[in-house]
Motif scaffolding. Structure first.
Motif: not given
Lengths: 268, 268, 268
Positions: C179, C185, C187, C232, C234-236, C240
């Motif tokens: 999504y 961004n 994902e 990069h 990402d924070s999860s 992303e």
């Protein structure tokens, strides 16, 4: 401690909702606030009246409803608080018809004009943001147990708009289009109490906005094929026109500001 | 227990806001969080600076504002916490100009760079989500009473953008367009303190984005006909251009990313 | 007292979310509810499954997740509650694949079909609003410490959708588009654990929806010029594709309902 339920037409892109919550918390720091909605379009009193009526019945007795859809803020329309006879609900907001349906269905035990400035946020309150300056603080005081007769003089008669009951003519039912929800489900004022239950499985023709489409009378969305229209009694007890996993409002070319009638032709 | 007020530009369609709230609750389970907004567009530091300034004054002394509009997250811009001289507000977020207006209006009693990783959510914190990993936990610790000087070294000078004051030239007032709210009300930086009150009832010509329209100086929306433009001092103390029960921004063809001046020509 | 995290696809323009919160509060007046999202589009089980998985790991052990994306409500799909082996999370909602990723990653310690009507909001519950009538009250009871084996019989096997792992073919990586977030961004399901870290600074070609664009492998948005694409972690913990201060999804002409693959061509 009563729950506060909060509804406005202010949208979520500005800070207006937040400062009302802050004002409430300054008066009742333990206030428990549930947002009903703030983003169902602007100025549409009849739509929000329907949303308030449908939402409120799942709230507990004693809930305080802070409801501000107030296109004529600053005009002579009164700021009011009322208590309903049934459910002991409190409603705080403008006396402009927004509470029409709850007044008619639950009755008014007591209603007052908000006049005593000691209960306002600022005594030099703004002329355009009664939500923050009058309605939010009064809501907070009610949630703390202050009786509404402290806020001002009793009102004689509250403003209500005329509600047109559904009409049955032969095989045709005519009712009001109220609004479409986020899914595109079409909400009407045709109560399950009003009309005897339609025969499940039957087909009906629905006409809205000049467009006619066939729908099937069912209990569940999943009983028709994906994309097909259905007519059913929704979870609030009113007939709803939906499309399974699709958008019924689009099938009738309905825009957000559509107002008009829903005609349902029953197959005989 | 201080209230936490929360503002970002992240939107509501993803989970980012929720995990920051979770991180806050893990540190301070009684934290009371009020959302200011998360959906006023992306990246626009000046717009969010104005929203923060307008919203914050209705929050109590000691409120902790978690504000993350951070287009250069991961760059050398500093993560900071500051305490204002007036109101004892705390602001936590990036040092990128977002706090310009509160710094100028309230003064800074103390400000620090967030450097001590013991107060971070994860010591191996992400490079792109300082909201969750740095700002949210620090906010939670402040709300529990931890003094900000624990978080890192004092900052010398904070980043601010240049604020242009309104200019009066003859019968013309030139001020900044800040943003339009959900109703299409046009917000300016023309403070009621700055300009002496305009004569009520007078007409002015407003020019924005190359379009000129006539507006009437009034106190309330309802004082002009539906759809007509008005100029008034709004509930935050700034002049606002509105259209009664209509969208003023549309009348000037303003898009979300418009930046420019508002010119008001006074009738002499 | 466990936190309740709440996710649906109902949107925010109607009252549905609010009445579920009311039902929860009627059972557990101290319930602490955090909204994950209610507005990431309708019916898309795979997208919401990804949002649930990414969000939940930042919530504390014991959190109760009320998740209702339920296009086939009223069909024979089961209402369920499950407890995960890892983290002791609880998930309440429809057995339609929505919990696929948390089941696979955290394991199921126990799962039950919600059958005992004593825990429902109304014994004559609606056929179209199990969120209010079944899932919300059960969530509230779990948050009060009721063990899930009280709600009904154990389930044999839960519904999951097939998850396709990323594929590496020569210099090409093929993974799923999941999504786009509010920023645009993009994902993917390409985990940082799955692929060895790409060389920082390298360029890659990204192909989605028939469009190819060059992106640079970096740690931070700010490492590429404004408007340029980057790849990069990402924070999860997933790769992303973003555009610095811009919308990456627009650069690939992605619409909300796009489903397909992301192909990443590595420079050798």
């Amino acid at each position: 401690m009563n729950v506060i339920a909060f509804l406005t037409d202010w949208g979520l892109s500005s800070y207006y909702v937040s400062v009302c919550k802050s004002v409430i918390k300054r008066i009742n720091k333990n206030a428990d606030i549930i947002d009903i909605t703030h983003s169902a379009g602007h100025f549409n009193i009849k739509k929000y009246a329907a949303l308030i009526f449908r939402a409120c019945r799942d709230f507990e007795e004693g809930t305080v409803f802070l409801c501000v859809v107030d296109p004529t803020v600053g005009s002579p329309r009164k700021p009011i608080a009322l208590k309903t006879s049934k459910y002991n609900y409190y409603f705080v907001g403008p006396d402009n018809g927004l509470f029409t349906l709850v007044i008619q269905e639950f009755g008014v035990e007591e209603s007052v004009e908000l006049a005593d400035k000691r209960f306002f946020y600022k005594t030099d309150y703004s002329s355009t943001f009664h939500g923050r300056d009058i309605f939010a603080p009064v809501t907070a005081y009610i949630s703390k147990g202050i009786n509404i007769d402290h806020f001002g003089p009793k009102t004689e008669k509250l403003v209500t708009f005329e509600v047109q009951k559904p009409i049955i003519e032969g095989n045709k039912v005519i009712c009001d289009y109220l609004y479409s929800d986020d899914f595109g489900n079409i909400e009407t004022n045709l109560s399950s109490n009003y009309l005897e239950h339609l025969d499940l499985g039957k087909k009906v023709t629905v006409e809205i906005n000049g467009a006619k489409n066939t729908a099937r009378v069912v209990n569940n969305y999943a009983e028709v094929k994906k994309g097909e229209l259905l007519l059913h009694i929704d979870s609030s007890g009113f007939y709803e026109i939906s499309a399974n996993q699709s958008n019924a409002a689009h099938k009738f070319n309905l825009t957000d500001d559509f107002e008009g009638k829903v005609k349902i032709y029953l197959e005989l």
